[in-house]
Design an enzyme around this catalytic site. Sequence first.
Site, PDB file in Angstrom:
ATOM      1  N   ASP A 118       2.396 -16.877 -32.095  1.00 37.78           N
ATOM      2  CA  ASP A 118       2.171 -15.538 -31.557  1.00 37.78           C
ATOM      3  C   ASP A 118       0.955 -15.577 -30.635  1.00 37.78           C
ATOM      4  O   ASP A 118       0.091 -16.445 -30.801  1.00 37.78           O
ATOM      5  CB  ASP A 118       1.925 -14.556 -32.710  1.00 37.78           C
ATOM      6  CG  ASP A 118       2.434 -13.150 -32.388  1.00 37.78           C
ATOM      7  OD1 ASP A 118       2.720 -12.861 -31.208  1.00 37.78           O
ATOM      8  OD2 ASP A 118       2.541 -12.345 -33.326  1.00 37.78           O
ATOM      9  N   ASP A 223      -3.252   0.734 -34.930  1.00 34.69           N
ATOM     10  CA  ASP A 223      -4.391  -0.181 -34.816  1.00 34.69           C
ATOM     11  C   ASP A 223      -4.687  -0.852 -36.152  1.00 34.69           C
ATOM     12  O   ASP A 223      -5.644  -0.502 -36.840  1.00 34.69           O
ATOM     13  CB  ASP A 223      -5.613   0.592 -34.291  1.00 34.69           C
ATOM     14  CG  ASP A 223      -6.818  -0.329 -34.169  1.00 34.69           C
ATOM     15  OD1 ASP A 223      -6.615  -1.555 -34.024  1.00 34.69           O
ATOM     16  OD2 ASP A 223      -7.958   0.177 -34.249  1.00 34.69           O
ATOM     17  N   ASP A 231       9.272 -10.185 -40.459  1.00 36.65           N
ATOM     18  CA  ASP A 231      10.357 -10.380 -41.429  1.00 36.65           C
ATOM     19  C   ASP A 231      11.163  -9.091 -41.613  1.00 36.65           C
ATOM     20  O   ASP A 231      12.394  -9.114 -41.657  1.00 36.65           O
ATOM     21  CB  ASP A 231       9.786 -10.778 -42.805  1.00 36.65           C
ATOM     22  CG  ASP A 231       9.065 -12.107 -42.756  1.00 36.65           C
ATOM     23  OD1 ASP A 231       9.359 -12.909 -41.856  1.00 36.65           O
ATOM     24  OD2 ASP A 231       8.210 -12.340 -43.632  1.00 36.65           O
TER      25      ASP A 231
END
Length: 308
Positions: A118, A223, A231
């Site tokens: 990521d 946030d 998942d």
Amino acid sequence: HFHAAVGAVRSAVCVFWSRGDGVPCAVYSESRCQGIRWEQVGNIPAAGYAHWKGQVLTAEELNVLYEGIKLNKVNHYDYILTGYSRDTSFLEMVVDIIQELKKANPSLVYVCDPVMGDHGAMYVPENLLPVYKNKVVPLADILTPNQFEAELLTGKKINTEKDGVEVMDLLHKMGPDTVVLTSTDLPSKNGDQFLVALGSQKIVKPDGTNSSQKICIDIPKVDAVFVGTGDLFAAMLLAWTHHHPNDLKTACEKTVSVMHHVIKRTITHARELAGPGNRPSPAQLELRMVQSKADIENPATVVEAKVL
Ligand code: ATP
Ligand code: MG
Ligand code: NA
Ligand code: MG
């Protein structure tokens, strides 16, 4: 995290190994799924947590479990969902098993969440990438990469919506008929309080030629950092494409609406626990899954996807 999928999909049989280097949660057959519906066995603290325990399932141990399923003739699967794996031989065993299960049931739908990283960094060994590219993705029917994973798989960076569309077409060429980029850094027309997801589904037109439906969906940003949202997204997309196999727009709207309800309930609860002025801790941010049962089963639609 996958219990939602087990509960929502009739006649699904899920072999699922949850987060954490293949630490198995359970292997259930359909009959047993009825019994465990909505009973939270627990989020097994693993990847994403500060500490994790348990044994890593090896490729051979996975194969032994599969052999047991075959011996009992409960190897008729409608859906398979895979996620985090950090070992090439384990992933190759998954490929072998899915190939066999597809022979046993040619209409089996394989949902692949190609979990690799990521925000520009891989968190699995780099040698998994060629296995995903050459063996796993070609088998997948539905693929749920985040932006970084989609870029890794195709070798193409996404800077514009047009890039995103091209990347999804490249992913179609590699195998899956349904692709959802679960989040991207693309700017939303509604401002910086939204994440943008993109989806594409191949369709065969009445005249026999291929085309695709492409959609774009804005997700209200919260946030905080949650564990297990990727998942949950993959599990919900599985469930809602089961109900709407040829309508990716509706499947994505339902999926993202579930995400919204779960995340909203979770952040509200976490802020109450943390008290005014304090940032909620990871433990306080555990997804409120069981409490969201009704929203998961029948989510009020809170977002509309745009057809591109
Ligand atoms: P993971 O790290 O869990 O594997 P991922 O990178 O594969 O996640 P993302 O695309 O980051 O997947 O997140 C999946 C979905 O989770 C998003 O589409 C969104 O619906 C939801 N989500 C995650 N974090 C947030 C957040 N902070 N605010 C709102 N929605 C979020
Ligand atoms: Mg992410
Ligand atoms: Na994802
Ligand atoms: Mg992920």
